[in-house]
Design an enzyme around this catalytic site. Structure first.
Site, PDB file in Angstrom:
ATOM      1  N   TRP A 203       2.913   7.943  -2.384  1.00  0.00           N
ATOM      2  CA  TRP A 203       4.319   8.151  -2.715  1.00  0.00           C
ATOM      3  C   TRP A 203       4.433   9.107  -3.896  1.00  0.00           C
ATOM      4  O   TRP A 203       5.259  10.032  -3.891  1.00  0.00           O
ATOM      5  CB  TRP A 203       4.961   6.808  -3.042  1.00  0.00           C
ATOM      6  CG  TRP A 203       6.431   6.828  -3.318  1.00  0.00           C
ATOM      7  CD1 TRP A 203       7.439   6.627  -2.414  1.00  0.00           C
ATOM      8  CD2 TRP A 203       7.072   7.045  -4.582  1.00  0.00           C
ATOM      9  NE1 TRP A 203       8.657   6.701  -3.031  1.00  0.00           N
ATOM     10  CE2 TRP A 203       8.475   6.964  -4.374  1.00  0.00           C
ATOM     11  CE3 TRP A 203       6.602   7.304  -5.867  1.00  0.00           C
ATOM     12  CZ2 TRP A 203       9.395   7.128  -5.388  1.00  0.00           C
ATOM     13  CZ3 TRP A 203       7.517   7.472  -6.892  1.00  0.00           C
ATOM     14  CH2 TRP A 203       8.899   7.394  -6.657  1.00  0.00           C
TER      15      TRP A 203
ATOM     16  N   ASN B 193     -10.255  -3.432  -6.808  1.00  0.00           N
ATOM     17  CA  ASN B 193      -9.485  -2.448  -7.576  1.00  0.00           C
ATOM     18  C   ASN B 193     -10.101  -2.124  -8.929  1.00  0.00           C
ATOM     19  O   ASN B 193      -9.719  -1.137  -9.572  1.00  0.00           O
ATOM     20  CB  ASN B 193      -8.043  -2.927  -7.779  1.00  0.00           C
ATOM     21  CG  ASN B 193      -7.193  -2.818  -6.524  1.00  0.00           C
ATOM     22  OD1 ASN B 193      -6.183  -3.507  -6.384  1.00  0.00           O
ATOM     23  ND2 ASN B 193      -7.583  -1.957  -5.586  1.00  0.00           N
TER      24      ASN B 193
ATOM     25  N   ASP C  34       0.834  -1.202   0.000  1.00  0.00           N
ATOM     26  CA  ASP C  34       0.000   0.000   0.000  1.00  0.00           C
ATOM     27  C   ASP C  34       0.870   1.255   0.000  1.00  0.00           C
ATOM     28  O   ASP C  34       1.936   1.278   0.625  1.00  0.00           O
ATOM     29  CB  ASP C  34      -0.890  -0.020   1.257  1.00  0.00           C
ATOM     30  CG  ASP C  34      -2.030   0.977   1.176  1.00  0.00           C
ATOM     31  OD1 ASP C  34      -2.329   1.465   0.065  1.00  0.00           O
ATOM     32  OD2 ASP C  34      -2.619   1.274   2.226  1.00  0.00           O
TER      33      ASP C  34
END
Length: 241
Positions: free
Chosen positions: A26, A69, A21
């Site tokens: 990021w 997802n 995750d």
């Protein structure tokens, strides 16, 4: 209790699973598009897969794409599938040369047929290797896995192969995607979130949980070693004293 489950305190982990995750966060921290985070996440997969072999793990399971997802934007899903395709094509030779066995858990057959063919070819190529297992969870959801397990056992009852009141833990284990994997010892989740997110719910019953604030693209061999060091300090009693 199965002897494979009742490992004495202090033994190293055989099977580690990771909820990878933090790719999006990021990228956001660096003012980059999300795909840049996913690309960096693939590099982390390479680092950690190599480290897992060097650290002596029997099995590393990575949560690559959940059944939830699909709710993401179509462009992001396409990017993820493209990265998966590229990863298999570019890294399979290294896996095979190092004796790694590739396994897929989840309903991967629902993916694009050409990707399914690529996956099945990669699994077949590494099937006879004697080294560690890298299991990739694709289109995986633990609740759906349990539903499929219940249906499979119901069909066995219907066919007269087993009586309903004879169904036990071993029968459930054998009907899961992970039937031929070692029992799960350690579940790691990166990025600071502290939930299982529909991942290996049955298998995690007696697994140790380890949460780290490190975003997945920054996770590396040192971070994996730190998680394993923490695992070795845990007192695993499996319900006993």
């Amino acid at each position: 209790m199965d002897a494979a489950r009742a490992q004495p305190p202090g033994t190293g982990a055989r099977h580690v699973a990771i909820i990878m995750d933090g790719n999006g966060r990021w990228a956001k921290k660096r003012f980059l598009p999300r795909i840049a985070g996913h690309r960096a996440g693939v590099e982390a997969v390479r680092r950690v897969a190599r480290a897992a072999r060097e650290l002596g793990l029997e099995c590393l399971t990575l949560y690559a794409f959940s059944s939830e997802n699909w709710k993401r934007p179509a462009g992001e899903v396409a990017d993820l599938m493209g990265l998966l395709r590229h990863f298999i094509q570019s890294d399979l030779d290294e896996f095979h040369a190092n004796g790694v066995r590739l396994r897929i858990i989840g309903n991967y057959q629902a993916l694009d047929p050409s990707l399914v063919d690529l996956i099945e070819s990669a699994v077949a190529r590494t099937a006879c290797n004697a080294g560690p297992i890298i299991a990739i969870a694709l289109n995986y959801g633990a609740q759906d896995e349990l539903v499929q397990m219940a249906r499979a056992l119901a069909r066995r009852v219907q066919a007269g192969e087993i009586a309903a009141d004879e169904i036990g833990i071993d029968d459930v284990d054998a009907a899961l995607y992970t039937a031929d994997l070692p029992p799960l010892d350690l579940m790691i989740r990166t990025s600071g979130e502290q939930r299982l997110s529909n991942f290996m719910l049955w298998q995690a019953a007696y697994a140790e949980l380890y949460f780290t604030d490190t975003l997945w693209p920054d996770f590396d061999a040192q971070a994996l070693a730190a998680a394993l060091d923490a695992f070795r300090l845990r007192d695993r009693r499996f319900g006993g004293l």
